[in-house]
Design an enzyme around this catalytic site. Structure first.
Site, PDB file in Angstrom:
ATOM      1  N   CYS A  23     -81.028 -38.333-125.972  1.00  0.00           N
ATOM      2  CA  CYS A  23     -80.522 -38.640-127.583  1.00  0.00           C
ATOM      3  C   CYS A  23     -80.841 -39.731-127.530  1.00  0.00           C
ATOM      4  O   CYS A  23     -80.377 -40.908-126.921  1.00  0.00           O
ATOM      5  CB  CYS A  23     -79.432 -38.554-127.697  1.00  0.00           C
ATOM      6  SG  CYS A  23     -79.455 -36.195-127.860  1.00  0.00           S
ATOM      7  N   HIS A  24     -81.487 -39.764-128.977  1.00  0.00           N
ATOM      8  CA  HIS A  24     -81.764 -41.521-129.825  1.00  0.00           C
ATOM      9  C   HIS A  24     -80.662 -42.169-130.383  1.00  0.00           C
ATOM     10  O   HIS A  24     -80.218 -40.923-130.507  1.00  0.00           O
ATOM     11  CB  HIS A  24     -82.578 -41.604-130.130  1.00  0.00           C
ATOM     12  CG  HIS A  24     -84.273 -41.172-130.262  1.00  0.00           C
ATOM     13  ND1 HIS A  24     -85.084 -40.052-129.343  1.00  0.00           N
ATOM     14  CD2 HIS A  24     -84.903 -42.277-129.369  1.00  0.00           C
ATOM     15  CE1 HIS A  24     -85.744 -40.125-129.332  1.00  0.00           C
ATOM     16  NE2 HIS A  24     -85.982 -41.724-129.037  1.00  0.00           N
ATOM     17  N   MET A  60     -78.827 -31.513-132.399  1.00  0.00           N
ATOM     18  CA  MET A  60     -77.235 -32.225-130.758  1.00  0.00           C
ATOM     19  C   MET A  60     -76.309 -33.048-131.685  1.00  0.00           C
ATOM     20  O   MET A  60     -75.193 -32.286-130.856  1.00  0.00           O
ATOM     21  CB  MET A  60     -78.037 -33.387-130.042  1.00  0.00           C
ATOM     22  CG  MET A  60     -79.834 -32.558-128.892  1.00  0.00           C
ATOM     23  SD  MET A  60     -79.187 -31.088-128.360  1.00  0.00           S
ATOM     24  CE  MET A  60     -77.930 -31.727-127.451  1.00  0.00           C
ATOM     25  N   ASP A  79     -57.166 -28.216-126.031  1.00  0.00           N
ATOM     26  CA  ASP A  79     -56.562 -28.815-125.859  1.00  0.00           C
ATOM     27  C   ASP A  79     -55.560 -28.727-126.257  1.00  0.00           C
ATOM     28  O   ASP A  79     -53.727 -29.146-125.554  1.00  0.00           O
ATOM     29  CB  ASP A  79     -57.482 -30.677-125.444  1.00  0.00           C
ATOM     30  CG  ASP A  79     -56.593 -31.543-125.245  1.00  0.00           C
ATOM     31  OD1 ASP A  79     -56.159 -30.909-123.781  1.00  0.00           O
ATOM     32  OD2 ASP A  79     -56.057 -32.630-126.399  1.00  0.00           O
TER      33      ASP A  79
END
Length: 158
Positions: free
Chosen positions: A74-75, A111, A126
């Site tokens: 990914c950029h 993304m 969590d």
């Protein structure tokens, strides 16, 4: 055509230097399914670690900004918007998560939106795992994207 492989089949980062800057947005969703009594902790604000939805929202925002550190090809992007909506859904006994991400640039933000949802869901897990370890993270998907050469995308039913 898979763009992250060169002619020899080797993985590489896509060259976007010739692409035009355009406004790009993406919307992703997912959910964390749990027992009703676990969701009641979220609704009452009595989970042992604190504000589940607020902390998960911040975690998702932080994750979107760090996507290129997590996904190798990914950029790094200058994001102009990251918004997360987390909502308790008693009918489904779940926390619903939606992320909207935007930028003006040479590559899309799908993304980043998916990463935001994923990390927000992991944070919900969590924060509640002491109450329930059998929670399920489900349905993480891209709902929509706009901008760029490939244009608009809308998932079925979105």
């Amino acid at each position: 055509m898979l763009t992250h492989f060169d002619a020899a089949g080797q993985a590489h980062m896509v060259d976007v230097s010739e692409k035009q800057d355009t406004k790009r947005t993406a919307l992703a969703e997912g959910r964390v399914v749990m027992r009703p009594e676990t969701l009641a902790l979220v609704l009452a604000g009595t989970a042992g670690k604190g504000d589940v939805l607020g902390i998960a929202r911040v975690a998702g925002i932080m994750a979107a900004k760090r996507t290129s550190d997590l996904i190798p090809l990914c950029h790094p992007l200058a994001l102009t918007r990251v918004a997360l909506e987390l909502e308790a859904d008693p009918a489904a006994s779940a926390v619903l998560i939606r992320a909207t991400v935007a930028t003006t640039g040479q590559t899309g933000v799908e993304m980043e939106a998916l990463t935001a949802v994923s990390v927000a869901a992991l944070t919900v897990y969590d924060m509640l795992k002491a109450a329930e370890k059998a929670m399920r993270i489900e349905g993480i998907r891209l709902l929509a994207k706009d901008g760029g050469k490939s244009g608009a995308f809308r998932a079925e039913g979105a």
